[in-house]
Write a protein that holds these residues in place. Structure first.
Motif, short mmCIF file in Angstrom:
data_model
loop_
_atom_site.label_atom_id
_atom_site.label_comp_id
_atom_site.label_asym_id
_atom_site.label_seq_id
_atom_site.Cartn_x
_atom_site.Cartn_y
_atom_site.Cartn_z
N VAL A 89 0.89 -1.17 0.00
CA VAL A 89 0.00 0.00 0.00
C VAL A 89 0.92 1.21 0.00
N PRO A 90 0.41 2.40 -0.33
CA PRO A 90 1.29 3.58 -0.35
C PRO A 90 2.07 3.75 0.95
N GLY A 91 3.37 3.87 0.82
CA GLY A 91 4.24 4.07 1.97
C GLY A 91 4.72 2.81 2.64
N PHE A 92 4.31 1.64 2.14
CA PHE A 92 4.69 0.37 2.77
C PHE A 92 5.14 -0.61 1.70
N THR A 93 6.46 -0.84 1.67
CA THR A 93 7.07 -1.76 0.71
C THR A 93 7.70 -2.92 1.46
N TYR A 109 9.86 -17.35 4.83
CA TYR A 109 10.39 -16.06 4.42
C TYR A 109 10.49 -15.08 5.58
N SER A 110 11.55 -14.28 5.53
CA SER A 110 11.68 -13.09 6.36
C SER A 110 11.35 -11.88 5.49
N LEU A 111 11.14 -10.73 6.14
CA LEU A 111 10.71 -9.54 5.43
C LEU A 111 11.65 -8.37 5.68
N PHE A 112 11.96 -7.63 4.63
CA PHE A 112 12.49 -6.29 4.76
C PHE A 112 11.33 -5.32 4.55
N ILE A 113 11.15 -4.39 5.46
CA ILE A 113 10.08 -3.40 5.40
C ILE A 113 10.70 -2.06 5.07
N ASN A 114 10.32 -1.52 3.92
CA ASN A 114 10.84 -0.23 3.45
C ASN A 114 12.36 -0.17 3.51
N GLU A 115 12.99 -1.32 3.33
CA GLU A 115 14.44 -1.46 3.26
C GLU A 115 15.16 -1.05 4.53
N GLN A 116 14.42 -0.73 5.60
CA GLN A 116 15.05 -0.23 6.82
C GLN A 116 14.75 -1.06 8.05
N THR A 117 13.76 -1.94 7.96
CA THR A 117 13.37 -2.78 9.08
C THR A 117 13.40 -4.23 8.64
N PHE A 118 13.99 -5.09 9.47
CA PHE A 118 14.03 -6.53 9.20
C PHE A 118 13.10 -7.24 10.16
N TYR A 119 12.19 -8.05 9.62
CA TYR A 119 11.23 -8.83 10.40
C TYR A 119 11.49 -10.29 10.07
N SER A 120 12.00 -11.04 11.05
CA SER A 120 12.51 -12.38 10.73
C SER A 120 11.43 -13.42 10.48
N ALA A 121 10.19 -13.19 10.99
CA ALA A 121 9.21 -14.28 11.05
C ALA A 121 9.88 -15.44 11.81
N ASP A 122 9.97 -16.64 11.24
CA ASP A 122 10.63 -17.76 11.91
C ASP A 122 11.86 -18.16 11.12
N GLN A 168 3.20 -7.90 23.42
CA GLN A 168 1.92 -7.87 22.73
C GLN A 168 1.30 -6.48 22.79
N HIS A 169 0.88 -6.00 21.62
CA HIS A 169 0.21 -4.72 21.39
C HIS A 169 1.15 -3.52 21.48
N ASP A 170 2.46 -3.75 21.72
CA ASP A 170 3.41 -2.66 21.61
C ASP A 170 3.41 -2.11 20.19
N VAL A 171 3.65 -0.81 20.08
CA VAL A 171 3.67 -0.13 18.78
C VAL A 171 5.05 0.47 18.54
N LEU A 172 5.61 0.24 17.37
CA LEU A 172 6.84 0.87 16.93
C LEU A 172 6.52 1.84 15.80
N GLU A 173 7.06 3.04 15.90
CA GLU A 173 6.98 4.02 14.81
C GLU A 173 8.19 3.80 13.91
N LEU A 174 7.93 3.57 12.63
CA LEU A 174 9.00 3.31 11.68
C LEU A 174 9.10 4.44 10.67
N PRO A 175 10.31 4.91 10.37
CA PRO A 175 10.45 5.93 9.33
C PRO A 175 10.14 5.34 7.96
N GLN A 176 9.69 6.19 7.06
CA GLN A 176 9.37 5.72 5.70
C GLN A 176 10.44 6.18 4.72
#
Length: 250
Positions: free
Chosen positions: A135-139, A154-167, A242-250
């Motif tokens: 969606v706009p602003g989220f790659t 699969y693991s994920l790179f979010i907007n090339e600045q955040t790494f989300y490993s999954a498992d 759980q339910h913590d929120v992180l603000e990520l730069p775009q």
């Protein structure tokens, strides 16, 4: 423009007091799920987000703690929200097995015209290692990582600045050379098995071998109920809850 990631759960597959690890990404008033385990619909209800407010769901792999809530989501969209479909983002390798190996048993209903996964979701196939704007602003970019041998994960790179490993198993080369040196990710969300041998997950002991400057960027997720016994024992890493929120730069 804003980008937030909120953890809907941070528990391991066997946790009993914690919800399954999954996340809600909010980008410019659009909601996208990363995985949808058994407890994900309950967690969404806790924060007052309904299934029809979800624009899409990204699937990292087909273990039940990551896809076990898809049937409920699909049926609620069908019966409560006037046959609304949400998008299901996955690689062709996941698409080839998700319906036949997991969802078909409960969702196959040919008498009413529900013969396949595409009758419940709008399927969007993602190419591995190719950044795609969801969606706009989220790659995101899905990269193949080792979890269970011979099963796509699969693991994920979010907007090339955040790494989300999954498992994934511990991969020092990936974390140091790709995540840090090449991409300079400022935020790392990493699964963490607190004890034992890391057969299919990164262990806390393995993650503690990373340099402190990398540990400072790591938020630990996918941990067991015994997490409270490890507070203060994670080096420079922190538990995200759980339910913590992180603000990520775009």
């Amino acid at each position: 423009m804003s980008l937030q990631i909120q953890m809907l759960g941070t528990g391991s597959a066997f946790a009993k007091t914690l919800y399954n690890t999954s996340a809600l990404v909010r980008s410019n008033n659009k909601n996208i799920l990363i995985d949808c385990g058994h407890t994900t619909p309950k967690s969404l209800d806790d924060i007052q987000v309904q299934p029809d407010q979800i624009e899409g769901i990204i699937i990292s792999h087909i273990h039940a703690d990551h896809i076990g809530g898809l049937e409920e989501m699909a049926f609620r969209l069908l019966y409560e929200f006037n046959q609304k479909k949400t998008k299901l983002f996955m690689t062709p390798a996941i698409a080839a097995i998700l319906w036949e190996n997991t969802l078909k048993g409960g969702m196959y209903n040919p008498s009413d015209g529900f013969n396949g996964i595409e009758d419940y979701f709008d399927i969007v196939l993602l190419e591995e290692s190719k950044p795609t704007e969801i969606v706009p602003g989220f790659t995101i970019e899905l990269i193949s990582t080792l979890h269970i041998p011979h099963k796509p994960s699969y693991s994920l790179f979010i907007n090339e600045q955040t790494f989300y490993s999954a498992d994934t198993k511990f991969n020092e080369e990936l974390l140091i050379h790709e995540v840090i040196n090449k991409r300079n990710c400022h935020t790392i969300l990493h699964d963490c098995q607190l004890g034992g041998h890391g057969a299919i997950h990164a262990t806390l002991a393995e993650l503690l071998t990373l340099p402190e400057e990398i540990q400072q960027r790591i938020h630990l997720m996918h941990y067991g109920d015994e997490m409270v016994n490890y507070i203060g024992k994670t080096g420079k890493m922190t538990f995200i809850k759980q339910h913590d929120v992180l603000e990520l730069p775009q």
